[in-house]
Design a protein around this motif. Structure first.
Motif, short mmCIF file in Angstrom:
data_model
loop_
_atom_site.label_atom_id
_atom_site.label_comp_id
_atom_site.label_asym_id
_atom_site.label_seq_id
_atom_site.Cartn_x
_atom_site.Cartn_y
_atom_site.Cartn_z
N MET A 188 0.85 -1.20 0.00
CA MET A 188 0.00 0.00 0.00
C MET A 188 0.88 1.24 0.00
SD MET A 188 -2.67 1.31 2.92
CE MET A 188 -3.45 2.92 2.78
N THR A 189 0.68 2.09 -1.00
CA THR A 189 1.40 3.36 -1.05
C THR A 189 0.54 4.46 -0.45
OG1 THR A 189 2.56 2.69 -3.07
CG2 THR A 189 2.54 5.03 -2.55
N LEU A 190 1.09 5.16 0.50
CA LEU A 190 0.34 6.20 1.21
C LEU A 190 0.39 7.51 0.43
CD1 LEU A 190 1.61 5.48 4.83
CD2 LEU A 190 -0.58 4.80 3.83
N LYS A 191 -0.77 8.04 0.10
CA LYS A 191 -0.85 9.35 -0.55
C LYS A 191 -0.56 10.43 0.49
CE LYS A 191 -4.25 7.89 -4.00
NZ LYS A 191 -5.62 8.13 -4.55
N THR A 192 0.39 11.29 0.15
CA THR A 192 0.94 12.23 1.13
C THR A 192 0.75 13.67 0.69
OG1 THR A 192 2.63 10.58 1.69
CG2 THR A 192 3.07 12.85 2.33
N ALA A 193 0.42 14.53 1.65
CA ALA A 193 0.34 15.97 1.41
C ALA A 193 1.22 16.69 2.42
CB ALA A 193 -1.10 16.46 1.51
#
Length: 343
Positions: free
Chosen positions: A1-6
């Motif tokens: 799982m790739t975590l979407k980051t801001a």
């Protein structure tokens, strides 16, 4: 799982730590960046192939992100962290976590209510010499701990902050607190970590005596007493103009530890029986050493999210360290020792 980051806020701490460390972490994808300065956001967006925003509320409305780093002036930490948590993201917030105990408690409540992780970016807990010192203290080989001194000082943020001498760091309405919030809170968190104890009493001397035209402190010295009676001093300064000092010394019954206090060894353990052990554990990262691009903070935060584990410095831990510097400020203003005892 790739975590979407801001990343919210694209100033120096984002540029030198958060953005770089997220890019180097294979489990994250920098999806969006936000800064009130459009050009700053645009540059970061171009470098990291991320969507750009100047309004964090718009970002949360349009983007579904898993984790958010808050890299904003201190007075915005609480409100934007809470907004991110309410939007369903896990939050890594820069220190100090808030400007009051009440703000910190609201952040903790928002994390718990939304079932999300809240971590405060106290990177000193991840320094190898600090971890080794904690291990030695916990082993009991030093015997009873008597006292300590811990210091964090440099020439000030004007040479590092993207806004230089006009930085928010120097403005009370945005920073709330100066060297004590920038540097002192790190050492408050560190000494709690190494000793494994909470503090019960704080006396603070907090001054603006080095820099003209600023409205926050640039020099502070605090005296602390722990629950078991360990006494020590904590100094934070933006007036160490020749070199940075990021040292800690522990004095105990059977020896002493010098941490980041020797030019050659990151930790020196000296014992009353004459033994001296020198540890070469790598140089502590600092602004002077070219940035902080491998602090371990981001990797630990990401791992905590992926494994559904409590971060090492969660909201409760961040609040305890914040309360020490708040008490120091209060002591400096009133001239009275402040108690941290509950009840």
């Amino acid at each position: 799982m790739t975590l979407k980051t801001a990343i919210i806020g694209c100033g120096s701490i984002a540029q030198h730590r958060h953005l770089v460390e997220y890019r180097n972490n294979e489990e994250t994808d920098i999806t969006a960046v936000c800064d009130i300065v459009e050009e700053r956001a645009a540059i970061a967006g171009q470098i990291y192939d991320a969507k750009t925003y100047t309004d964090y509320e718009e970002l949360f409305q349009k983007e579904e992100v898993d984790i958010v780093s808050i890299c904003l002036p201190n007075h915005l930490h609480a409100s934007v962290s809470i907004a991110a948590l309410e939007a369903g993201a896990h939050v890594l917030c820069e220190k100090p976590m808030a400007t009051s105990t009440e703000e910190a408690e609201r952040m903790i409540s928002a994390a718990e209510k939304n079932g999300k992780k809240l971590m405060i970016a106290h990177n000193q807990r991840f320094v190898k010499s600090h971890r080794k010192a904690r291990e030695i203290v916990r082993s009991g080989e030093l015997g009873k701990i008597y006292s300590f001194r811990t210091t964090f000082g440099h020439g000030g943020p004007e040479d590092w902050s993207v806004d230089g001498k006009d930085s928010w760091f120097f403005k009370k309405d945005e920073a709330f607190i100066g060297a004590m919030g920038d540097l002192g809170v790190h050492k408050a968190d560190l000494i709690r970590y190494i000793l494994g104890e909470e503090f019960t009493d704080v006396a603070g001397f907090v001054e603006n005596n080095a820099k003209d035209g600023i409205t926050v402190d640039d020099n502070a010295v605090c005296m602390l007493r722990s629950e078991s009676g360990i006494l020590g001093t904590l100094a934070a300064s933006w007036a160490y103009n020749t070199a940075e000092d990021n040292s800690t010394v522990i004095y105990a019954e059977k020896g002493m530890l010098r941490i980041e206090d020797d030019p050659d060894y990151s930790l020196v353990a000296s014992y009353t029986n004459g033994d001296v052990i020198n540890f070469q554990l790598g140089q502590i990262q600092s602004n002077e050493s070219g940035g902080q691009t491998n602090t371990g903070v981001i990797d630990h935060f990401v791992e905590s999210v992926l494994n559904d584990e409590q971060p090492l410095i969660d909201g409760h831990e961040g609040k305890k360290s914040l309360e020490i510097i708040l008490a120091a400020l209060e002591s400096g203003e009133t001239g009275k020792i402040q108690s941290l005892k509950k009840g």
